[in-house]
Scaffold this motif. Structure first.
Motif, short mmCIF file in Angstrom:
data_model
loop_
_atom_site.label_atom_id
_atom_site.label_comp_id
_atom_site.label_asym_id
_atom_site.label_seq_id
_atom_site.Cartn_x
_atom_site.Cartn_y
_atom_site.Cartn_z
N TYR A 89 0.87 -1.18 0.00
CA TYR A 89 0.00 0.00 0.00
C TYR A 89 0.91 1.23 0.00
CZ TYR A 89 -4.01 -2.97 1.06
OH TYR A 89 -5.00 -3.93 1.01
N ALA A 90 0.68 2.13 -0.94
CA ALA A 90 1.51 3.33 -1.06
C ALA A 90 0.69 4.56 -0.69
CB ALA A 90 2.04 3.46 -2.49
N PRO A 91 1.32 5.57 -0.09
CA PRO A 91 0.57 6.76 0.32
C PRO A 91 0.15 7.64 -0.85
CG PRO A 91 2.90 7.02 0.80
CD PRO A 91 2.72 5.61 0.36
N ASP A 92 0.90 7.61 -1.94
CA ASP A 92 0.55 8.42 -3.11
C ASP A 92 1.04 7.72 -4.37
OD1 ASP A 92 3.36 8.94 -3.26
OD2 ASP A 92 3.10 10.62 -1.88
N ILE A 93 0.73 8.31 -5.52
CA ILE A 93 1.05 7.68 -6.79
C ILE A 93 2.56 7.66 -7.05
CG2 ILE A 93 0.84 9.81 -8.10
CD1 ILE A 93 -0.28 6.29 -9.23
N LEU A 94 3.28 8.64 -6.53
CA LEU A 94 4.74 8.67 -6.73
C LEU A 94 5.42 7.51 -6.01
CD1 LEU A 94 5.44 12.51 -6.41
CD2 LEU A 94 5.22 11.13 -8.49
N ALA A 95 4.95 7.21 -4.80
CA ALA A 95 5.52 6.08 -4.07
C ALA A 95 5.20 4.76 -4.77
CB ALA A 95 5.00 6.08 -2.64
N ALA A 96 3.99 4.67 -5.34
CA ALA A 96 3.63 3.45 -6.07
C ALA A 96 4.48 3.29 -7.32
CB ALA A 96 2.15 3.48 -6.43
N GLN A 97 4.79 4.39 -7.98
CA GLN A 97 5.64 4.32 -9.17
C GLN A 97 7.05 3.87 -8.84
OE1 GLN A 97 5.27 8.22 -10.90
NE2 GLN A 97 3.33 7.73 -11.93
N PHE A 99 7.76 1.60 -6.60
CA PHE A 99 7.68 0.14 -6.57
C PHE A 99 7.79 -0.45 -7.97
CE2 PHE A 99 5.51 0.91 -2.43
CZ PHE A 99 6.30 0.09 -1.64
N MET A 100 7.13 0.22 -8.93
CA MET A 100 7.16 -0.27 -10.29
C MET A 100 8.54 -0.09 -10.92
SD MET A 100 4.56 0.54 -13.46
CE MET A 100 3.22 -0.31 -12.64
N LYS A 101 9.20 1.01 -10.63
CA LYS A 101 10.54 1.24 -11.17
C LYS A 101 11.53 0.19 -10.67
CE LYS A 101 10.07 6.24 -11.81
NZ LYS A 101 10.55 7.58 -11.36
N LYS A 102 11.34 -0.23 -9.43
CA LYS A 102 12.21 -1.27 -8.86
C LYS A 102 11.78 -2.67 -9.29
CE LYS A 102 13.20 1.47 -4.71
NZ LYS A 102 13.06 1.54 -3.22
N GLN A 103 10.72 -2.76 -10.12
CA GLN A 103 10.19 -4.02 -10.63
C GLN A 103 9.71 -4.94 -9.52
OE1 GLN A 103 13.12 -5.77 -13.24
NE2 GLN A 103 12.92 -4.16 -14.77
N GLU A 104 9.25 -4.32 -8.43
CA GLU A 104 8.65 -5.11 -7.35
C GLU A 104 7.17 -5.39 -7.62
OE1 GLU A 104 9.37 -3.12 -3.70
OE2 GLU A 104 11.56 -3.19 -3.86
N VAL A 105 6.54 -4.55 -8.42
CA VAL A 105 5.14 -4.74 -8.79
C VAL A 105 5.02 -4.58 -10.31
CG1 VAL A 105 4.28 -3.91 -6.58
CG2 VAL A 105 4.54 -2.30 -8.47
N VAL A 106 3.94 -5.10 -10.86
CA VAL A 106 3.69 -4.97 -12.30
C VAL A 106 2.51 -4.06 -12.60
CG1 VAL A 106 4.67 -7.22 -12.80
CG2 VAL A 106 2.22 -7.02 -12.33
N GLY A 107 1.89 -3.51 -11.54
CA GLY A 107 0.76 -2.63 -11.77
C GLY A 107 0.42 -1.81 -10.55
N ILE A 108 -0.45 -0.81 -10.76
CA ILE A 108 -0.88 0.10 -9.69
C ILE A 108 -2.40 0.23 -9.76
CG2 ILE A 108 -0.75 2.45 -8.78
CD1 ILE A 108 2.01 2.69 -10.10
N ASN A 132 2.32 -2.62 -16.12
CA ASN A 132 3.58 -2.67 -16.86
C ASN A 132 3.40 -3.58 -18.07
OD1 ASN A 132 6.18 -2.82 -17.76
ND2 ASN A 132 7.03 -3.73 -15.92
N THR A 133 3.70 -3.07 -19.26
CA THR A 133 3.48 -3.84 -20.48
C THR A 133 4.74 -4.53 -20.98
OG1 THR A 133 3.85 -1.83 -21.81
CG2 THR A 133 1.57 -2.39 -21.24
N SER A 134 5.71 -4.79 -20.08
CA SER A 134 6.87 -5.58 -20.49
C SER A 134 6.42 -6.97 -20.92
CB SER A 134 7.88 -5.68 -19.35
OG SER A 134 7.28 -6.28 -18.21
N ALA A 135 5.37 -7.48 -20.29
CA ALA A 135 4.66 -8.66 -20.77
C ALA A 135 3.21 -8.23 -20.98
CB ALA A 135 4.75 -9.82 -19.78
N PHE A 136 2.65 -8.52 -22.16
CA PHE A 136 1.34 -8.00 -22.50
C PHE A 136 0.24 -8.48 -21.57
CE2 PHE A 136 2.71 -7.59 -27.20
CZ PHE A 136 3.38 -6.43 -26.88
N MET A 137 0.45 -9.63 -20.93
CA MET A 137 -0.59 -10.20 -20.10
C MET A 137 -0.70 -9.53 -18.74
SD MET A 137 -2.09 -12.57 -21.87
CE MET A 137 -2.01 -11.27 -23.09
N ASN A 138 0.30 -8.74 -18.35
CA ASN A 138 0.23 -8.07 -17.04
C ASN A 138 -0.98 -7.17 -16.94
OD1 ASN A 138 2.55 -9.26 -16.00
ND2 ASN A 138 3.90 -7.65 -16.73
#
Length: 317
Positions: A89-97, A99-108, A132-138
């Motif tokens: 759970y992230a407090p805002d969209i920047l914190a969630a991003q 997680f995605m930059k570190k490839q810990e999550v594939v979506g928000i 994240n569209t690195s794999a289309f199925m995500n």
């Protein structure tokens, strides 16, 4: 005797035409690029982009600005779905991003502040699902999970509808038995998008690249006037038949190898379901390759250079 000598002469030039056709293919960089890039690279890349075939428990980050009982109920439904799993759970969209930059999550999953208030007013609630569209199925898995949870939430909180029915109709409905529906996917038992789409794409790759190769060779021959090479044996029906047979033999042998790579090897490498018999598939490939070659040679009459076939391919997408 004279006729048999002519037939024998035309049969003797077929190996010469076949060797010439193989030499043209092996010495043309543009044709080799189409074959290597279109068949091998595109075939492998397409499988890679749709791997894994069926995504389960994809990690997502949640930004819940509403922090209301309704939003928490919605997130519990999302967590219960097999497609995604709430990772953080992230407090805002920047914190969630982050997680995605570190490839810990594939979506928000982003829930705005007025999520419950809009529902209470009877308006349409809004949420955002990013993947994240690195794999289309995500993104497909995130969209399926969030949309399914929203449908369930709507079923729970929408107002009850009162329906007035005549007594005979109400009695007939009460006496009727429920129908049990059992669905069995016959040709896509994994219910995966890749296993459903990729086998058809393999056939399309074979067809398109074969059309391009035939068009590029014949167009270049007409542009450079190297097709006059065949005129040395005359332009009668016997020599023309030898030309067609030699070209068809060359392309069929070449694409039999490519078909084995796309339809035989890649399904084994990427675990694509094979429901058909290999012998039957091989038998069906024979008329497919022959008709594709004949169609490509027929279309070659309109090509004036090696670039014009690229325009035709747009009609076969």
């Amino acid at each position: 005797m004279k006729t048999s000598n002519k037939v024998k002469k035309y049969i003797q030039v077929i190996p010469e035409y076949i060797i010439r056709e193989f030499r043209i293919i092996s010495t043309s960089y543009s044709i080799l690029l189409v074959l290597i890039g279109g068949v091998f690279i595109y075939g492998i890349l397409y499988n890679y982009m749709y791997q894994p075939n069926l995504i389960r428990h994809a990690p997502v980050a949640v930004v819940d600005l509403s922090d209301s009982p309704l939003s928490r109920e919605y997130l519990r439904l999302v967590q219960a779905s097999p497609q995604v799993e709430i990772y953080a759970y992230a407090p805002d969209i920047l914190a969630a991003q982050e997680f995605m930059k570190k490839q810990e999550v594939v979506g928000i999953i982003y829930i705005p502040q007025d999520f419950e208030r809009r529902t209470g007013r009877g308006d349409q609630s809004v949420f955002l699902a990013m993947g994240n569209t690195s794999a289309f199925m995500n993104f497909a898995s995130i969209q399926e999970a969030t949309a399914g949870a929203m449908v369930e939430l709507d079923e729970r909180h929408r107002s009850e509808r009162v329906v007035f029915l005549p007594l005979p109709t109400l009695y007939a409905i009460s006496q009727s038995q429920s129908i049990d529906i059992v669905g069995t996917p016959l040709f896509n038992y994994t219910e995966g998008y890749g296993s459903y789409l990729i086998p058809a794409v393999f056939i399309l790759i074979l067809f398109q690249t074969l059309m391009m190769v035939i068009g590029m060779i014949t167009g270049n021959e007409r542009h450079t006037r190297s097709n006059l090479y065949y005129a040395q044996n005359g332009l009668k029906i016997g020599n023309l038949s030898a030309i067609v047979l030699s070209k068809t033999f060359t392309y069929c042998i070449l694409y039999a190898i490519f078909a084995y790579f796309l339809i035989g090897l890649l399904p084994k490498i990427f675990s694509i379901p094979e429901l058909g018999n290999r012998w039957d598939v091989g038998m069906l490939l024979i008329p497919f390759l022959l008709t594709s070659c004949f169609f490509g040679l027929t279309c070659s009459f309109v090509y004036t250079d090696s670039e014009s076939p690229l325009l035709m391919i747009a009609f076969f997408q």
